[in-house]
Scaffold this motif. Structure first.
Motif, short mmCIF file in Angstrom:
data_model
loop_
_atom_site.label_atom_id
_atom_site.label_comp_id
_atom_site.label_asym_id
_atom_site.label_seq_id
_atom_site.Cartn_x
_atom_site.Cartn_y
_atom_site.Cartn_z
N GLU A 183 0.85 -1.19 0.00
CA GLU A 183 0.00 0.00 0.00
C GLU A 183 0.88 1.24 0.00
OE1 GLU A 183 -2.78 2.13 3.27
OE2 GLU A 183 -3.44 0.12 2.68
N ARG A 184 0.69 2.13 -0.93
CA ARG A 184 1.49 3.35 -1.04
C ARG A 184 0.56 4.54 -1.24
NH1 ARG A 184 4.44 0.02 0.40
NH2 ARG A 184 6.51 -0.60 -0.38
N HIS A 185 1.01 5.68 -0.74
CA HIS A 185 0.23 6.91 -0.89
C HIS A 185 1.10 7.94 -1.61
CE1 HIS A 185 -3.13 5.69 1.73
NE2 HIS A 185 -2.21 5.06 2.42
N GLY A 186 0.56 8.51 -2.66
CA GLY A 186 1.30 9.52 -3.40
C GLY A 186 1.30 10.86 -2.72
N ALA A 187 0.33 11.08 -1.83
CA ALA A 187 0.20 12.35 -1.12
C ALA A 187 -0.23 12.05 0.31
CB ALA A 187 -0.83 13.25 -1.81
N PRO A 188 -0.09 13.01 1.22
CA PRO A 188 -0.55 12.79 2.59
C PRO A 188 -2.02 12.41 2.64
CG PRO A 188 0.80 14.75 2.47
CD PRO A 188 0.58 14.31 1.06
N ALA A 189 -2.37 11.54 3.59
CA ALA A 189 -3.75 11.07 3.70
C ALA A 189 -4.11 10.86 5.17
CB ALA A 189 -3.92 9.76 2.94
N MET A 190 -5.41 10.91 5.44
CA MET A 190 -5.93 10.67 6.79
C MET A 190 -6.24 9.20 6.97
SD MET A 190 -6.19 13.57 8.46
CE MET A 190 -7.27 12.95 9.75
N ILE A 191 -6.07 8.72 8.20
CA ILE A 191 -6.46 7.36 8.55
C ILE A 191 -6.92 7.37 10.00
CG2 ILE A 191 -4.10 6.74 9.18
CD1 ILE A 191 -4.73 3.89 8.15
N ALA A 192 -8.00 6.63 10.31
CA ALA A 192 -8.55 6.62 11.67
C ALA A 192 -8.63 5.19 12.18
CB ALA A 192 -9.93 7.27 11.68
N TYR A 193 -8.45 5.04 13.49
CA TYR A 193 -8.57 3.75 14.17
C TYR A 193 -9.49 3.91 15.37
CZ TYR A 193 -4.52 2.05 11.55
OH TYR A 193 -3.67 1.67 10.55
N GLU A 236 2.18 10.27 5.52
CA GLU A 236 2.74 10.99 4.37
C GLU A 236 3.99 10.28 3.87
OE1 GLU A 236 5.02 14.62 5.44
OE2 GLU A 236 4.12 14.33 7.43
N PRO A 237 4.16 10.21 2.57
CA PRO A 237 5.40 9.64 2.03
C PRO A 237 6.53 10.65 2.17
CG PRO A 237 4.01 10.45 0.25
CD PRO A 237 3.22 10.63 1.52
N VAL A 238 7.72 10.16 2.50
CA VAL A 238 8.88 11.04 2.60
C VAL A 238 9.64 10.98 1.27
CG1 VAL A 238 11.06 11.49 3.78
CG2 VAL A 238 9.08 10.68 5.07
N ARG A 239 9.64 12.08 0.57
CA ARG A 239 10.37 12.15 -0.69
C ARG A 239 11.54 13.13 -0.57
NH1 ARG A 239 5.01 11.45 -2.52
NH2 ARG A 239 4.77 9.54 -3.77
N ASP A 240 11.23 14.39 -0.39
CA ASP A 240 12.27 15.39 -0.20
C ASP A 240 12.74 15.35 1.25
OD1 ASP A 240 13.94 17.56 -0.29
OD2 ASP A 240 12.32 19.04 -0.16
N THR A 241 14.04 15.19 1.45
CA THR A 241 14.56 15.12 2.82
C THR A 241 15.22 16.42 3.27
OG1 THR A 241 16.68 14.23 2.02
CG2 THR A 241 14.96 12.63 2.64
N ALA A 242 15.17 17.45 2.44
CA ALA A 242 15.83 18.70 2.80
C ALA A 242 15.23 19.29 4.08
CB ALA A 242 15.71 19.70 1.65
#
Length: 326
Positions: A71-81, A104-110
């Protein structure tokens, strides 16, 4: 603003540099008796390795399973438990607790590199994430700020590592230094006495040369700094305390009996013009009253009181029972 969050960011940065995919997960809202507060941070590597936590473990297990399943997310997303009582029980959230997260996926590490560099310089940093685009901006934060989430932007705070300056390098200082490091404190030790030079090699602690009062002044003690005087030598302890009590250090303590502390307060008031408010900041005799006798027991009492003061502001700032939203 716990230094554990900085460790999570450090791990995420290292993993990305090694070519791994990394997902950051932040607690943004809790209801009921959720295990971790808003702002708690977790990093999940593409092979399921984690750093940090957002719950007691069951939620982490589900997040790991999601990542390992591809499972991958291209952009930040909400998730609830824990939206229902059944889900709350399944994920180990007590009393019907509910946990809402932003992943959120970590792409840019700057931005991670910048946060780590700025906090290492003892700067408070506010990081704002725009969920729709994944854009990250950094700014300077103040200690009265809290994590903010409005559904579209998430602002989290990162502060410098907690540090402890010990005046004196005797047996008690060594016990305090060892335990403080287990509590994730950066430990600094200052003792100009030649006869103690051989004991300054405390594993993991940093020796700071110079006279204690000069060291306290040059350290520019902030609200992430604690100072404890343990030499039993008024010439060293009092001058260091003079500077410490006028600084922004969140905790200042001194070893000595009740009678010695009364004499010390009198000296500081009469000869150095410390105010009642400044003197009231001094924890002396240092530590909680637990009947401590040995150096290790005294170290426990000192660190217990230090942690109590460290956490006091955070506890006082928590909202009343009910919906907990930072």
């Amino acid at each position: 603003m716990e230094s554990l969050d900085l460790r999570v960011l450090g791990d995420a940065l290292q993993w990305r540099r090694a070519g791994h995919g990394v997902t950051l997960v932040t607690v943004v809202e809790t209801w009921g008796s959720a295990p971790r507060p808003p702002g708690a941070l977790l990093a999940v590597r593409d092979d399921g390795v984690v750093s940090g936590s957002v719950s007691g473990g069951c939620v982490e297990d589900d997040l790991i399973a999601r990542v390992k399943s591809g499972e991958r997310h291209g952009a930040p997303a909400m998730i609830a438990y824990g939206v229902t009582k059944e889900e709350a029980a399944r994920f180990g959230l007590p009393c019907g607790g509910t946990l809402r997260l932003v992943q959120e996926p970590v792409r840019d590490t700057a931005w991670i590199e910048s946060v780590l560099a700025r906090t290492a310089a003892h700067e408070l940093v506010a990081r704002t994430l725009t969920l729709a685009t994944g854009a990250v901006t950094l700014g300077t934060a103040t200690r009265d700020e809290r994590m903010r989430f409005d559904g579209s932007t998430l602002t989290t705070l990162f502060g410098p590592k907690w540090r402890l300056l010990l005046i004196g390098a005797g047996q008690l200082s060594q016990a305090v230094a060892q335990m403080a490091q287990l509590l994730d404190f950066e430990v600094l030790v200052c003792d100009p006495r030649e006869e103690y030079a051989s004991t300054l090699a405390i594993a993991g602690a940093t020796h700071v040369p110079g006279m204690p009062d000069d060291v306290v002044r040059e350290l520019r003690c902030d609200a992430h700094t604690a100072i404890v005087a343990l030499t039993h030598d008024p010439k060293l302890d009092d001058m260091a305390l003079l500077e410490a009590l006028r600084s922004d250090a969140f905790y200042v303590g001194a070893l000595g009996s009740t009678r010695n502390q009364a004499a010390r307060r009198k000296r500081l008031a009469e000869h150095f013009d410390l105010t009642e408010a400044e003197l009231a900041r001094l924890h002396g005799p240092v530590g909680l009253r637990i009947g401590a006798k040995t150096p290790a027991e005294i170290a426990v009492s000192i660190l217990a009181q230090l942690i109590e003061r460290k956490n006091h502001a955070a506890v006082a700032a928590q909202p009343a029972a009910g919906c907990t939203v930072a």
